[in-house]
Structures are given as structure tokens and as C-alpha cells.
Design a protein around this motif. Structure first.
Motif, mmCIF file in Angstrom:
data_model
loop_
_atom_site.group_PDB
_atom_site.id
_atom_site.type_symbol
_atom_site.label_atom_id
_atom_site.label_comp_id
_atom_site.label_asym_id
_atom_site.label_seq_id
_atom_site.Cartn_x
_atom_site.Cartn_y
_atom_site.Cartn_z
ATOM 1 N N UNK A 1 -8.584 47.780 0.191
ATOM 2 C CA UNK A 1 -8.954 47.024 -1.003
ATOM 3 C C UNK A 1 -10.051 46.032 -0.638
ATOM 4 N N UNK A 2 -11.104 45.976 -1.487
ATOM 5 C CA UNK A 2 -12.212 45.068 -1.255
ATOM 6 C C UNK A 2 -11.913 43.655 -1.705
ATOM 7 N N UNK A 3 -12.787 42.750 -1.345
ATOM 8 C CA UNK A 3 -12.569 41.335 -1.642
ATOM 9 C C UNK A 3 -12.600 41.037 -3.132
ATOM 10 N N UNK A 4 -13.259 41.890 -3.922
ATOM 11 C CA UNK A 4 -13.297 41.707 -5.373
ATOM 12 C C UNK A 4 -12.206 42.509 -6.081
ATOM 13 N N UNK A 5 -11.302 43.118 -5.312
ATOM 14 C CA UNK A 5 -10.202 43.879 -5.897
ATOM 15 C C UNK A 5 -10.476 45.356 -6.054
ATOM 16 N N UNK A 6 -11.672 45.822 -5.666
ATOM 17 C CA UNK A 6 -11.959 47.246 -5.776
ATOM 18 C C UNK A 6 -11.102 48.021 -4.784
ATOM 19 N N UNK A 7 -10.693 49.213 -5.196
ATOM 20 C CA UNK A 7 -9.764 50.024 -4.419
ATOM 21 C C UNK A 7 -10.490 51.267 -3.915
ATOM 22 N N UNK A 8 -10.402 51.508 -2.606
ATOM 23 C CA UNK A 8 -11.011 52.692 -2.007
ATOM 24 C C UNK A 8 -9.889 53.595 -1.494
ATOM 25 N N UNK A 9 -9.860 54.828 -1.976
ATOM 26 C CA UNK A 9 -8.836 55.796 -1.586
ATOM 27 C C UNK A 9 -9.486 56.880 -0.741
ATOM 28 N N UNK A 10 -8.901 57.154 0.421
ATOM 29 C CA UNK A 10 -9.374 58.241 1.272
ATOM 30 C C UNK A 10 -8.444 59.431 1.113
ATOM 31 N N UNK A 11 -9.020 60.581 0.750
ATOM 32 C CA UNK A 11 -8.248 61.810 0.648
ATOM 33 C C UNK A 11 -8.287 62.563 1.978
ATOM 34 N N UNK A 12 -7.317 63.423 2.179
ATOM 35 C CA UNK A 12 -7.186 64.121 3.449
ATOM 36 C C UNK A 12 -8.384 65.017 3.752
ATOM 37 N N UNK A 13 -9.120 65.432 2.739
ATOM 38 C CA UNK A 13 -10.294 66.278 2.971
ATOM 39 C C UNK A 13 -11.531 65.477 3.329
ATOM 40 N N UNK A 14 -11.450 64.133 3.341
ATOM 41 C CA UNK A 14 -12.573 63.283 3.681
ATOM 42 C C UNK A 14 -13.269 62.648 2.505
ATOM 43 N N UNK A 15 -12.854 62.990 1.281
ATOM 44 C CA UNK A 15 -13.435 62.379 0.088
ATOM 45 C C UNK A 15 -12.968 60.936 -0.053
ATOM 46 N N UNK A 16 -13.901 60.031 -0.320
ATOM 47 C CA UNK A 16 -13.565 58.632 -0.598
ATOM 48 C C UNK A 16 -13.814 58.379 -2.083
ATOM 49 N N UNK A 17 -12.812 57.841 -2.759
ATOM 50 C CA UNK A 17 -12.886 57.575 -4.191
ATOM 51 C C UNK A 17 -12.696 56.087 -4.421
ATOM 52 N N UNK A 18 -13.604 55.495 -5.193
ATOM 53 C CA UNK A 18 -13.465 54.088 -5.560
ATOM 54 C C UNK A 18 -12.829 53.986 -6.941
ATOM 55 N N UNK A 19 -11.835 53.110 -7.062
ATOM 56 C CA UNK A 19 -11.163 52.805 -8.318
ATOM 57 C C UNK A 19 -11.289 51.314 -8.579
ATOM 58 N N UNK A 20 -11.113 50.928 -9.842
ATOM 59 C CA UNK A 20 -10.981 49.496 -10.089
ATOM 60 C C UNK A 20 -9.537 49.087 -9.811
ATOM 61 N N UNK A 21 -9.227 47.826 -9.987
ATOM 62 C CA UNK A 21 -7.912 47.314 -9.596
ATOM 63 C C UNK A 21 -6.768 47.970 -10.348
ATOM 64 N N UNK A 22 -7.037 48.511 -11.543
ATOM 65 C CA UNK A 22 -5.985 49.140 -12.351
ATOM 66 C C UNK A 22 -5.888 50.639 -12.117
ATOM 67 N N UNK A 23 -6.744 51.192 -11.245
ATOM 68 C CA UNK A 23 -6.687 52.619 -10.954
ATOM 69 C C UNK A 23 -7.662 53.471 -11.730
ATOM 70 N N UNK A 24 -8.601 52.852 -12.461
ATOM 71 C CA UNK A 24 -9.598 53.623 -13.205
ATOM 72 C C UNK A 24 -10.719 54.067 -12.262
ATOM 73 N N UNK A 25 -11.173 55.298 -12.460
ATOM 74 C CA UNK A 25 -12.210 55.875 -11.609
ATOM 75 C C UNK A 25 -13.531 55.117 -11.737
ATOM 76 N N UNK A 26 -14.170 54.872 -10.600
ATOM 77 C CA UNK A 26 -15.490 54.249 -10.583
ATOM 78 C C UNK A 26 -16.530 55.230 -10.039
ATOM 79 N N UNK A 27 -16.300 55.745 -8.833
ATOM 80 C CA UNK A 27 -17.231 56.697 -8.221
ATOM 81 C C UNK A 27 -16.552 57.349 -7.025
ATOM 82 N N UNK A 28 -17.196 58.403 -6.485
ATOM 83 C CA UNK A 28 -16.730 58.983 -5.226
ATOM 84 C C UNK A 28 -17.935 59.365 -4.376
ATOM 85 N N UNK A 29 -17.663 59.839 -3.168
ATOM 86 C CA UNK A 29 -18.744 60.142 -2.230
ATOM 87 C C UNK A 29 -19.354 61.518 -2.440
ATOM 88 N N UNK A 30 -18.795 62.332 -3.357
ATOM 89 C CA UNK A 30 -19.333 63.673 -3.548
ATOM 90 C C UNK A 30 -19.236 64.524 -2.303
#
Length: 646
Positions: A287-316
Motif C-alpha cells: 500500500x502506498x503512502x496515499x492509500x493506493x493499493x498495488x496487487x501482485x499476481x502470480x503471473x507477474x502482473x501488477x494491478x493498482x487499485x484505489x483504497x476501496x478496491x476499484x481498478x486504476x491501472x495495470x502493467x499490461x
């Protein structure tokens, strides 16, 4: 441009960005838009980097063989590397002891000292953070089990977990951790201090007691080391728990592929939202200092969510893996490969230098990665990560697909080809392979079923997560035999009149009606993922990036390959024009490796590498879904299950 290699750990560093370590021993820095800023140099001895910590401008990492590295956070330049073979106290070693592979994460940093277990798990290094001098080599706090996590977030009370479910409390100040509590029958991957309620949260891999290998989740422990409460929401490993900056929320998840967001404003444990639809299992979160959430998936994809779990972006991220390889029913040289993107049809052909693999077609699906395939006439039945079962012809034409209510694990097809038996967290489901109709459902005490098989007479075999084998009659489904072998399975199949099961504890040969007749596990350091039998030889692969060979009749150890280039998942025996056996190994990066097998080595090596082939990587497709839980909802809590041995 983003890193091409699979990430295995992420950590948000305030003032720097998102730090990530990869499967080849490098670290990378990403900015707030998930764009690559910098990467560390290539490491010749690079291995998956599971331990990752940052302190005072230094990045400390530990790879799966126990090498400990130090990089400059400003430049990501590698400054120090301690070799796992020599960083030890020789007087504490066992006879002929060598470093053992282990994906432990534990790195403790306290008052400019680094505390980390080496490649010799019974020893602990104490390092100077700023010079990397080895100040002391002492016995491991956790005994023979590697330190899995070290939490120094409490000002005076430190917590250390291990891979055997123990949580110890003490202080790195004096190195004494006298207070111990048992929370799990497996790994405790993460321990975090909850400053809002002055307590610790810990994850579970297996569960404990009556719930062992049935249900698991997070456990809350007081600072005095007493178990306060737990919430069991998972049927598979829980990999992380992390807090928002103000501690009003907690985030936890793992191999079930679900992210659970806890409301931590009150002391009782409550999930307020569950997020699903990730492209893979979840392996880490920060979790970032502003509350942003970064999720790492087992395949190597990183997904950013906001604090409530809404999608923001991913690494493609472009990824690929080979999870299963099965020969077609019509021709053993035609292979169906279950992959991250769908199913690949490949053909074994002969060349002047021996057999080779030629990819005939790649058939993509929209249902998440394909976990397993089972051949039927002119095609296959497959199961996918997003709970879909489907049948396809060899040309990729899908005849039918069915959505299941529970996560599937394995699939088997009956000897006559008419039925498919799917193992799921909600029991076993049998389908008609002709049209996908549900024929029956089977359960064992309400337990998750992780593996299924058919016997030659059509009897069904169910193996539960906690190791119960149930054989059900082919006609009426009545119980014919039940046996508790006590360890979780990964796969099961019938061959030459015996049942074979791989998983915790190795490969087991089971005589129906009697019990375990043989077991192969020597020198395999982790869960046995897969195995094959050919020409009197048993070959098994482990999550420890190993291949081992044994003589089938005597169970005598025959050979070992360690430190493979990738994690082996799929195994299949293929033969050359003369009928000689070869081992095809499918791995996480889409790698297909072909080895010649010497079934009678006589001093020669069992595995001889012939060639490698990589399947093309494909971009991730996913859509996240949210499930909100009212304040009076138990949030998917799985109750304790009693009477599992009845």
C-alpha cells in the motif's frame, strides 16, 4: 517499457516508488503510473528473489538459495552479495550439508542490523546494514525451520514467523524470542502490527487443528502472544496481510485469487468488500503512502487499485505458463498443453539430433488461464481459473462450456470417455462430455476436493484438500473405500492398477482397499507438483525448482536436477522414433524443456537436456468484480468443520 520477467515480490517505498524483485534476482523501480524507472544490473547467479526489505537507502534481498544481496536504493546498483555456500559457521553444519532451496521471505532489520537466515536454514546471519559486515552467525531463532517473516513495526515487541506455523515474540535487541504460539500447520507468510488496535495480524497457509487443510485465513494475536480471533475465508494459501496508512482498512488474499478488504475501524474482524476477477492467483500486496493499493499476481502482473478496491491501472504484463501436458487419445505424440492463454496443440517429431516439439496451433480462451486438460475423442476437456469447464475439438472449436460455482482444481475423464469429473472447493462435479450436462455431484464431509481420477472400472476417486481418499462406485456413487493419507494433493491418476497422488509428502502409490504402498520424496525440498512413470523410472518435480528420479520397483533414488531455470509444472513422457523415453517439462514462463531419460543410469546422469522451446507470451485480459458485505454479514467466514475423519 515494463520489465519482461515475472515479478515475485513488491514493496512500496515512500519517496521512491514501487520496488519489485523478479525471478532472476534483479530489482526494479516503477513510478506512480507503473512505468519502469530503473533496473538493477544482471546477476550471473540470479535466482528468484523472495525476501525484500528497504532501510536507510539500502535494498536488502534474499534469493531462494539463500544468497543475501544489497543494492543502493538511489541507483539500484548491486553493492554486495553473500554467497549461500560459504556464509555459514562450519561447526554448526550437518555432515555433507549444502545450501537448500527455500522461498522464505524473512528479513529483520533493527537498529542498523540485518537478521536473515542463510542457505543453511538452522543458521542466522547478523549483518551491519551500512557495511554488510557479517557481525555474527548464530542459531536460527526458529530452529530448523527458515524464518518466514520478521515484523519490527512495534516499538519494542518483535514478531517472527516460520514455515511450520509458529509465531514467536521477543526482540532483536537481545535476540531472545521466548514466547511462542502455534497458529497454522504450514507457513505464516506475513505478520503485521496493527497500530490502531495494538495487536498483530498473521496469515495462514493450511489452517490449524480441525480446520487444517480445510479452511484458513487471518489470525489476530495480542501483543502478549495470545490468540484473540480469526476469520477463515480461504481454501488455499493466504499470502499477505497489509494495512492502509491510517489502519482503517486491512487487505488480505492469496492463491484463491480473491482480495478481501477489511473494515478495521472496529476491533472485530469484518470484510467489507471482496474483489475478484484477477488474472491469476495473488502473491503479494503493498500500500502506498496515499492509500493506493498495488496487487501482485502470480503471473507477474501488477494491478493498482484505489483504497476501496476499484481498478486504476495495470502493467499490461505479457505472460505464459504451461500447467499441464496430456497426450491425445488417438496419438501419444500429439500433446495438449494447458497454458495461461488457453490450450496449445503440439506434436512430437524426429530430427537428426533427436526428438523435438513442434507447435501446431494455439487456441486462446476468454476464461482465465487453463489449469488442467484431459483428453477425449478428437479433443479435450479443460478447466480454467475463472471456474469454467469446457470441451473443445482438436481444431479449437468449443463444443460447450459450463460455469461452476466453486474454484476447480483438476479434471479427469472416464475410461469410456463419456464423463468428466471435476475437483472443486465445493466438492466434485460430474459432467457429460457430450453436452456438458451435470450428471451428479459428490462430496466428502463438505471438504474441498483438490484431485479426482477414474479407476479402470469407472469407479470415481475423490481426494480432499486434507488428504482423504474416497472411492465411489461407478454406477450408484456409493462409498466403496475410504482412506485418510493425511496430506494435501495436487494431482491424482490411475496407472497399471494403482492410484498415484502427488502433493504434500511426495508422490504416493496407493493400492485401492489397502493404503499407501510406496512413496517417493527424497531430496525434494517442497510440495511435489507432478510426476510420471516410465520404463521402471519415476520422475517427480517440486515447487523447489527440482526434478528427481527414482527406481520404481525399489524406490531407490536415481538422480536430481536442482536450480532449474524455471518452476516445473507439467510433466509428460514422450518417445523418439526408437521408443526411447524422454521427459517433457512445462514451466512457468511458457518454457517446454525436453530431456532424454536414462532409465538404467549406471553412473551416468538420468536427465540429459536436449532442447528448450518457449511458447509466445500473451497479454493479460481481466475484469475485476466487487462483492460488498453488509455490516452483519460474516464475510464468507468458513466455519470449523468437525468430524472430518468419520
Amino acid at each position: 517499457m515494463n520489465p519482461t520477467d515475472r515479478m515475485v515480490r513488491i514493496l512500496y517505498v515512500e519517496g521512491a516508488g514501487l520496488l519489485a524483485s523478479d525471478a532472476y534476482g534483479r530489482i526494479h523501480l516503477l513510478d506512480d503510473e507503473l512505468r519502469l524507472v530503473a533496473s538493477s544490473p544482471f546477476v550471473r547467479q540470479g535466482r528468484p528473489l523472495y525476501g525484500l526489505a528497504v532501510a536507510d537507502g539500502w535494498v536488502i534481498g534474499k534469493d531462494r538459495m539463500g544468497a543475501v544481496c544489497r543494492w543502493s536504493l538511489d541507483t539500484l546498483d548491486l553493492v554486495d552479495r553473500l554467497d549461500p555456500a560459504t556464509m555459514c559457521d562450519p561447526s554448526l553444519l550437518l555432515p555433507r550439508e549444502e545450501p537448500s532451496p527455500c522461498s522464505s521471505r524473512g528479513i529483520g532489520i533493527w537498529k542498523d542490523r540485518v537478521f536473515v537466515t542463510s542457505g543453511y536454514h538452522r543458521q542466522m546471519l547478523v549483518l551491519d546494514l551500512h557495511t554488510f559486515e557479517v557481525l555474527e552467525i548464530r542459531p536460527n531463532i526458529c530452529g530448523e525451520s527458515p524464518m518466514e517473516w520478521a515484523c519490527t513495526e512495534h516499538p519494542t515487541r518483535h514478531a517472527v514467523s516460520d514455515k511450520r506455523g509458529h509465531l514467536r515474540f521477543g526482540s532483536f535487541e537481545d535476540g531472545v524470542f521466548p514466547d511462542l504460539v502455534k497458529l497454522d500447520d504450514g507457513n505464516i507468510h506475513r505478520v503485521r502490527y496493527d497500530a490502531r488496535h495494538d495487536r498483530f495480524w498473521a496469515t495462514q497457509d493450511f489452517g490449524e487443528g480441525d480446520n487444517a487443510d480445510i479452511a484458513n485465513g487471518v489470525v489476530v494475536v495480542s501483543t502478549s502472544g495470545e490468540k484473540e480471533s480469526e476469520l477463515l475465508f480461504a481454501r488455499d494459501d493466504v499470502e499477505f496481510v497489509t494495512f492502509s496508512p491510517d489502519f482503517t482498512r486491512a487487505y488480505s488474499g492469496g492463491f484463491d485469487g480473491e482480495l478481501h478488504i477489511f473494515d478495521n475501524t472496529r476491533r472485530e474482524l469484518r470484510v467489507e468488500r471482496t474483489v475478484t476477477g484477477f488474472p491469476h492467483q495473488l502473491s503479494d500486496l503493498t500500500v502506498g503512502s496515499a492509500g493506493q493499493v498495488y496487487v501482485l499476481c502470480q503471473d507477474g502482473t501488477i494491478i493498482e487499485l484505489d483504497a476501496t478496491g476499484e481498478f486504476v491501472r495495470d502493467t499490461g504484463h505479457r505472460r505464459q505458463a504451461v500447467w499441464d501436458v496430456q497426450p491425445s487419445r488417438e496419438d501419444a505424440r500429439t500433446l495438449y498443453c494447458a497454458t495461461d492463454s488457453g490450450v496449445v496443440v503440439a506434436r512430437v517429431e524426429d530430427s537428426a539430433a533427436g526428438p523435438m516439439l513442434r507447435v501446431e496451433a494455439e487456441h486462446t480462451t476468454e476464461w482465465g488461464f487453463t489449469r488442467r486438460v484431459a483428453p477425449v475423442a478428437s479433443g479435450w476437456v479443460g478447466i480454467t481459473r475463472d471456474r469454467t469447464v469446457f470441451r473443445a475439438d482438436r481444431d479449437g472449436t468449443v463444443r460447450w462450456h459450463v460455469r461452476l460455482p466453486d474454484l476447480p482444481h483438476t479434471v479427469a475423464v472416464s475410461p469410456d470417455g463419456g464423463r468428466a469429473l471435476v475437483a472443486t472447493n465445493g466438492g466434485a462435479v460430474e459432467l457429460d462430455t457430450g453436452d456438458g450436462r451435470r450428471l451428479a455431484g459428490f462430496g466428502v464431509d463438505g471438504l474441498p476436493v483438490w484431485a479426482t481420477a477414474y479407476l479402470p472400472d469407472g469407479d470415481r476417486v475423490l481426494v480432499t484438500r486434507n488428504g482423504v481418499i474416497a472411492v465411489l462406485d461407478a454406477s450408484d456413487g456409493s462409498l466403496r473405500w475410504r482412506f485418510d493419507q493425511g496430506e494435501y494433493p495436487k494431482r491424482a491418476w490411475a496407472q497399471d492398477g494403482r492410484l498415484y497422488i502427488v502433493g504434500d509428502g511426495g508422490l504416493k502409490e496407493v493400492e485401492i482397499g489397502v493404503g499407501v504402498a510406496a512413496r517417493w520424496s527424497k531430496l525434494l525440498s517442497n510440495t511435489v507438483e507432478n510426476a510420471v512413470l516410465a520404463d521402471g523410472l519415476v520422475c517427480a518435480s517440486s515447487y523447489g525448482m527440482q526434478l528427481a528420479a527414482y527406481e520404481h520397483g525399489s524406490a531407490k533414488f536415481a538422480g536430481l536436477l536442482e536450480d532449474l531455470a524455471d518452476y516445473p509444472k507439467a510433466l509428460a513422457v514422450v518417445r523418439d522414433a526408437d521408443g526411447s523415453p524422454h521427459l517433457l517439462v512445462g514451466c512457468r514462463t511458457g518454457l517446454l524443456s525436453l530431456y532424454r531419460l536414462d532409465a538404467d543410469p549406471g553412473g551416468r546422469q538420468v536427465f540429459t537436456k536436449l532442447r528448450d522451446h518457449w511458447l509466445p507470451r500473451r497479454p493479460v485480459r481481466h475484469t475485476l468484480h466487487h462483492r460488498d458485505h453488509p455490516a452483519d454479514d460474516a464475510a464468507g467466514n468458513v466455519p470449523a468443520v468437525a468430524g472430518v475423519a468419520g
